[in-house]
Scaffold this motif. Structure first.
Motif, PDB file in Angstrom:
ATOM      1  N   LEU A  84      10.095  -5.202 -10.491  1.00 24.76           N
ATOM      2  CA  LEU A  84       9.550  -6.523 -10.200  1.00 24.76           C
ATOM      3  C   LEU A  84       8.216  -6.445  -9.463  1.00 24.76           C
ATOM      4  CD1 LEU A  84      12.673  -8.674  -9.278  1.00 24.76           C
ATOM      5  CD2 LEU A  84      11.577  -8.315 -11.499  1.00 24.76           C
ATOM      6  N   ILE A  85       7.882  -5.274  -8.956  1.00 23.56           N
ATOM      7  CA  ILE A  85       6.601  -5.078  -8.278  1.00 23.56           C
ATOM      8  C   ILE A  85       5.476  -5.169  -9.307  1.00 23.56           C
ATOM      9  CG2 ILE A  85       5.163  -3.352  -7.095  1.00 23.56           C
ATOM     10  CD1 ILE A  85       7.796  -2.350  -5.781  1.00 23.56           C
ATOM     11  N   TYR A  86       4.404  -5.885  -8.956  1.00 27.53           N
ATOM     12  CA  TYR A  86       3.280  -5.995  -9.881  1.00 27.53           C
ATOM     13  C   TYR A  86       1.993  -5.390  -9.322  1.00 27.53           C
ATOM     14  CZ  TYR A  86       2.885 -10.244  -7.051  1.00 27.53           C
ATOM     15  OH  TYR A  86       2.833 -11.130  -6.017  1.00 27.53           O
ATOM     16  N   ARG A  87       2.054  -4.862  -8.121  1.00 26.70           N
ATOM     17  CA  ARG A  87       0.905  -4.150  -7.583  1.00 26.70           C
ATOM     18  C   ARG A  87       1.379  -2.942  -6.828  1.00 26.70           C
ATOM     19  NH1 ARG A  87      -3.429  -5.576  -3.106  1.00 26.70           N
ATOM     20  NH2 ARG A  87      -5.041  -4.169  -3.796  1.00 26.70           N
ATOM     21  N   PRO A  88       1.246  -1.761  -7.360  1.00 24.02           N
ATOM     22  CA  PRO A  88       0.506  -1.437  -8.569  1.00 24.02           C
ATOM     23  C   PRO A  88       1.285  -1.820  -9.836  1.00 24.02           C
ATOM     24  CG  PRO A  88       1.520   0.550  -7.748  1.00 24.02           C
ATOM     25  CD  PRO A  88       1.822  -0.546  -6.743  1.00 24.02           C
ATOM     26  N   GLU A  89       0.560  -1.987 -10.907  1.00 23.54           N
ATOM     27  CA  GLU A  89       1.206  -2.347 -12.162  1.00 23.54           C
ATOM     28  C   GLU A  89       2.126  -1.229 -12.646  1.00 23.54           C
ATOM     29  OE1 GLU A  89       0.117  -3.957 -16.636  1.00 23.54           O
ATOM     30  OE2 GLU A  89      -1.490  -3.613 -15.202  1.00 23.54           O
ATOM     31  N   ARG A  90       1.698   0.016 -12.486  1.00 30.48           N
ATOM     32  CA  ARG A  90       2.527   1.163 -12.868  1.00 30.48           C
ATOM     33  C   ARG A  90       3.009   1.834 -11.590  1.00 30.48           C
ATOM     34  NH1 ARG A  90       4.053   3.031 -17.257  1.00 30.48           N
ATOM     35  NH2 ARG A  90       3.555   5.162 -16.728  1.00 30.48           N
ATOM     36  N   THR A  91       4.194   1.458 -11.157  1.00 32.39           N
ATOM     37  CA  THR A  91       4.763   2.006  -9.925  1.00 32.39           C
ATOM     38  C   THR A  91       5.250   3.432 -10.152  1.00 32.39           C
ATOM     39  OG1 THR A  91       6.956   1.185 -10.471  1.00 32.39           O
ATOM     40  CG2 THR A  91       5.515  -0.296  -9.182  1.00 32.39           C
ATOM     41  N   GLN A  92       5.536   4.117  -9.049  1.00 30.87           N
ATOM     42  CA  GLN A  92       6.094   5.469  -9.159  1.00 30.87           C
ATOM     43  C   GLN A  92       7.404   5.443  -9.956  1.00 30.87           C
ATOM     44  OE1 GLN A  92       3.388   7.671  -8.420  1.00 30.87           O
ATOM     45  NE2 GLN A  92       5.251   8.847  -8.239  1.00 30.87           N
ATOM     46  N   PRO A 147       0.784  -1.223   0.000  1.00 29.28           N
ATOM     47  CA  PRO A 147       0.000   0.000   0.000  1.00 29.28           C
ATOM     48  C   PRO A 147       0.825   1.288   0.000  1.00 29.28           C
ATOM     49  CG  PRO A 147       0.125  -0.811   2.228  1.00 29.28           C
ATOM     50  CD  PRO A 147       0.905  -1.779   1.357  1.00 29.28           C
ATOM     51  N   GLN A 148       2.138   1.212  -0.115  1.00 24.38           N
ATOM     52  CA  GLN A 148       2.981   2.416  -0.142  1.00 24.38           C
ATOM     53  C   GLN A 148       3.378   2.739  -1.578  1.00 24.38           C
ATOM     54  OE1 GLN A 148       5.889   1.019   2.668  1.00 24.38           O
ATOM     55  NE2 GLN A 148       4.910   2.129   4.332  1.00 24.38           N
ATOM     56  N   ALA A 149       2.393   2.761  -2.445  1.00 21.69           N
ATOM     57  CA  ALA A 149       2.618   2.897  -3.877  1.00 21.69           C
ATOM     58  C   ALA A 149       3.048   4.292  -4.306  1.00 21.69           C
ATOM     59  CB  ALA A 149       1.345   2.501  -4.630  1.00 21.69           C
ATOM     60  N   GLU A 150       3.005   5.260  -3.412  1.00 24.23           N
ATOM     61  CA  GLU A 150       3.350   6.627  -3.799  1.00 24.23           C
ATOM     62  C   GLU A 150       4.851   6.912  -3.748  1.00 24.23           C
ATOM     63  OE1 GLU A 150       3.158   6.408   0.512  1.00 24.23           O
ATOM     64  OE2 GLU A 150       1.755   5.738  -1.006  1.00 24.23           O
ATOM     65  N   ILE A 151       5.648   5.951  -3.310  1.00 26.83           N
ATOM     66  CA  ILE A 151       7.090   6.190  -3.218  1.00 26.83           C
ATOM     67  C   ILE A 151       7.848   5.436  -4.309  1.00 26.83           C
ATOM     68  CG2 ILE A 151       7.055   6.748  -0.763  1.00 26.83           C
ATOM     69  CD1 ILE A 151       7.923   3.931  -0.140  1.00 26.83           C
ATOM     70  N   SER A 152       9.052   5.918  -4.588  1.00 28.19           N
ATOM     71  CA  SER A 152       9.913   5.298  -5.598  1.00 28.19           C
ATOM     72  C   SER A 152      11.283   5.035  -4.980  1.00 28.19           C
ATOM     73  CB  SER A 152      10.079   6.243  -6.797  1.00 28.19           C
ATOM     74  OG  SER A 152      11.060   5.751  -7.686  1.00 28.19           O
ATOM     75  N   PRO A 153      11.930   3.942  -5.358  1.00 29.95           N
ATOM     76  CA  PRO A 153      13.264   3.675  -4.810  1.00 29.95           C
ATOM     77  C   PRO A 153      14.324   4.622  -5.374  1.00 29.95           C
ATOM     78  CG  PRO A 153      12.707   2.040  -6.446  1.00 29.95           C
ATOM     79  CD  PRO A 153      11.482   2.875  -6.241  1.00 29.95           C
ATOM     80  N   LEU A 154      14.036   5.256  -6.502  1.00 29.54           N
ATOM     81  CA  LEU A 154      14.970   6.189  -7.109  1.00 29.54           C
ATOM     82  C   LEU A 154      14.265   7.493  -7.459  1.00 29.54           C
ATOM     83  CD1 LEU A 154      16.931   3.895  -9.623  1.00 29.54           C
ATOM     84  CD2 LEU A 154      17.658   4.641  -7.352  1.00 29.54           C
ATOM     85  N   ALA A 155      15.050   8.548  -7.532  1.00 28.45           N
ATOM     86  CA  ALA A 155      14.542   9.836  -8.001  1.00 28.45           C
ATOM     87  C   ALA A 155      14.785   9.932  -9.508  1.00 28.45           C
ATOM     88  CB  ALA A 155      15.272  10.968  -7.280  1.00 28.45           C
TER      89      ALA A 155
END
Length: 161
Positions: free
Chosen positions: A89-97, A69-77
């Motif tokens: 590799l994350i599939y939920r959400p399909e379109r990650t940040q 549920p922390q889909a609003e963050i990204s591992p990189l800028a």
């Protein structure tokens, strides 16, 4: 190929890519684990600070950063994305940040759903001893099945197509 993370998924990716002849670079918050993985896979480590200037053919996120549920963050800028393709590799959400940032920079993206589907097809073939029925359903049907199995997605769930 830059791999973010040093856990099990990163390890599988590092060995597969190394065996395929790719140059493997590991960047992870756990520096000792990153060094051990890089050494075992015949790769090198890259410190996070170097990502602002270093370029790669591809970047693979093998961390849980950005997963529902922390889909609003990204591992990189965005300033750390210097590559031709980004796979998460994350599939939920399909379109990650992360994938959204890459797309904004006109970098090609690959969702974790693609890997999840490929794993499912491979498992089907191992268990059933015959080719998976990949063409029996449309791509959207497969995606819906994946997303539903990844946490009971409903139409109002984040990550539902």
């Amino acid at each position: 190929m830059l791999i973010l993370g040093a856990g099990g998924s990163a390890r599988a990716a590092a060995f597969a890519l190394s065996r395929a002849g790719a140059g493997v670079y590991i960047c992870a918050r756990r520096e000792v684990a990153a060094r051990e993985l890089a050494r075992a896979a015949g790769g090198e480590t890259v410190p996070r600070r170097a990502l602002r200037t270093k370029s790669f053919d591809a970047i693979l996120n093998a961390t849980p950063v950005g997963m529902y549920p922390q889909a609003e963050i990204s591992p990189l800028a965005g300033v750390e994305l210097h590559c031709r393709i980004v796979m998460d590799l994350i599939y939920r959400p399909e379109r990650t940040q992360l994938l959204k940032l890459a797309a904004q920079k006109r970098i090609a993206t690959v969702s974790g759903v693609e890997m999840f589907l490929a794993q499912g097809f491979a498992q089907w073939e191992m268990w059933m001893k015959r080719p998976a029925p990949q063409n029996a359903c449309g791509e959207q049907s497969w995606r819906l099945c994946v997303l539903k199995s990844a946490g009971g997605a409903r139409r109002d769930s984040p990550g539902f197509p």
